[in-house]
Design a protein around this motif. Structure first.
Motif, PDB file in Angstrom:
ATOM      1  N   SER A   1      54.577  -6.644  62.945  1.00 40.17           N
ATOM      2  CA  SER A   1      53.641  -6.751  63.872  1.00 40.17           C
ATOM      3  C   SER A   1      52.779  -5.520  63.809  1.00 40.17           C
ATOM      4  CB  SER A   1      54.449  -6.936  65.178  1.00 40.17           C
ATOM      5  OG  SER A   1      53.641  -6.680  66.372  1.00 40.17           O
ATOM      6  N   LYS A   2      51.367  -5.832  64.026  1.00 43.05           N
ATOM      7  CA  LYS A   2      50.474  -4.618  63.910  1.00 43.05           C
ATOM      8  C   LYS A   2      50.668  -3.838  65.344  1.00 43.05           C
ATOM      9  CE  LYS A   2      46.806  -6.010  60.965  1.00 43.05           C
ATOM     10  NZ  LYS A   2      45.361  -6.499  60.495  1.00 43.05           N
ATOM     11  N   THR A   3      51.429  -4.684  66.468  1.00 46.96           N
ATOM     12  CA  THR A   3      51.678  -4.109  67.648  1.00 46.96           C
ATOM     13  C   THR A   3      52.413  -2.830  67.669  1.00 46.96           C
ATOM     14  OG1 THR A   3      50.758  -6.118  68.584  1.00 46.96           O
ATOM     15  CG2 THR A   3      51.860  -4.414  70.042  1.00 46.96           C
ATOM     16  N   THR A   4      53.393  -3.269  66.792  1.00 50.59           N
ATOM     17  CA  THR A   4      54.582  -2.360  66.535  1.00 50.59           C
ATOM     18  C   THR A   4      53.954  -1.143  65.877  1.00 50.59           C
ATOM     19  OG1 THR A   4      56.096  -4.221  66.245  1.00 50.59           O
ATOM     20  CG2 THR A   4      56.868  -1.779  65.550  1.00 50.59           C
ATOM     21  N   LEU A   5      53.283  -1.207  64.941  1.00 52.22           N
ATOM     22  CA  LEU A   5      52.481  -0.113  64.082  1.00 52.22           C
ATOM     23  C   LEU A   5      51.595   0.731  65.271  1.00 52.22           C
ATOM     24  CD1 LEU A   5      52.364   0.953  61.119  1.00 52.22           C
ATOM     25  CD2 LEU A   5      50.494  -0.232  61.101  1.00 52.22           C
TER      26      LEU A   5
ATOM     27  N   LYS B   1      48.062   8.947  49.035  1.00 51.69           N
ATOM     28  CA  LYS B   1      48.721   9.674  50.084  1.00 51.69           C
ATOM     29  C   LYS B   1      48.383   8.693  51.701  1.00 51.69           C
ATOM     30  CE  LYS B   1      48.457  13.946  52.731  1.00 51.69           C
ATOM     31  NZ  LYS B   1      49.800  13.811  52.967  1.00 51.69           N
ATOM     32  N   TRP B   2      47.325   8.200  51.388  1.00 48.03           N
ATOM     33  CA  TRP B   2      46.685   7.520  52.868  1.00 48.03           C
ATOM     34  C   TRP B   2      46.920   6.006  52.285  1.00 48.03           C
ATOM     35  CZ3 TRP B   2      46.662  10.002  56.980  1.00 48.03           C
ATOM     36  CH2 TRP B   2      46.379  11.392  56.817  1.00 48.03           C
ATOM     37  N   ILE B   3      47.634   5.079  53.053  1.00 46.02           N
ATOM     38  CA  ILE B   3      47.786   3.456  52.871  1.00 46.02           C
ATOM     39  C   ILE B   3      47.221   2.796  53.801  1.00 46.02           C
ATOM     40  CG2 ILE B   3      49.466   3.892  51.146  1.00 46.02           C
ATOM     41  CD1 ILE B   3      51.358   3.399  53.341  1.00 46.02           C
ATOM     42  N   SER B   4      46.675   1.310  53.776  1.00 44.06           N
ATOM     43  CA  SER B   4      46.434   0.574  54.774  1.00 44.06           C
ATOM     44  C   SER B   4      47.512   0.319  55.792  1.00 44.06           C
ATOM     45  CB  SER B   4      45.838  -0.603  53.998  1.00 44.06           C
ATOM     46  OG  SER B   4      46.792  -1.649  53.296  1.00 44.06           O
ATOM     47  N   ASP B   5      47.086  -0.586  56.724  1.00 39.19           N
ATOM     48  CA  ASP B   5      47.956  -0.888  57.441  1.00 39.19           C
ATOM     49  C   ASP B   5      49.007  -1.978  57.134  1.00 39.19           C
ATOM     50  OD1 ASP B   5      45.841  -2.810  57.305  1.00 39.19           O
ATOM     51  OD2 ASP B   5      45.812  -3.256  59.633  1.00 39.19           O
ATOM     52  N   GLU B   6      48.455  -2.932  56.055  1.00 46.13           N
ATOM     53  CA  GLU B   6      49.389  -3.748  55.488  1.00 46.13           C
ATOM     54  C   GLU B   6      50.408  -3.352  54.806  1.00 46.13           C
ATOM     55  OE1 GLU B   6      46.024  -4.353  55.203  1.00 46.13           O
ATOM     56  OE2 GLU B   6      45.596  -5.693  56.561  1.00 46.13           O
TER      57      GLU B   6
END
Length: 89
Positions: A47-51, A32-37
């Motif tokens: 981009s992590k900024t967009t996330l 259910k929960w996933i990492s930023d990658e």
């Protein structure tokens, strides 16, 4: 040819067992929960900024169990994609 007869309850129990076993074998049981990658890959962004912008605007759900750990709700990401999908003509 041999015919096998089953009662309704037995048939549906058998189908449920087969589906559960197929999910177990194929690994379709997703977290259910996933990492930023993984979230970036699912959303097809680089981009992590967009996330972070999506997170800050409240467009996707996230959880922060520790100060530097942020995980994203897979269902929320899929809902965001569906919400922004455009129908073809």
């Amino acid at each position: 040819m041999e015919v096998i007869c089953l009662q309704d309850e037995a048939f549906y129990a058998l189908v449920e067992q087969v589906v559960a076993r197929l999910k177990e074998k194929s690994g379709q049981e997703k977290e259910k929960w996933i990492s930023d990658e993984e979230a970036m890959q699912l959303l097809n962004i680089k981009s992590k900024t967009t996330l972070q912008k999506l997170r800050d605007e409240g467009k996707i759900r996230f959880s922060q169990p520790q100060k530097k750990i942020i995980v994203y709700d897979r269902d929320s990401l899929n809902a965001y994609l569906e919400q922004n999908a455009r129908n073809t003509f």
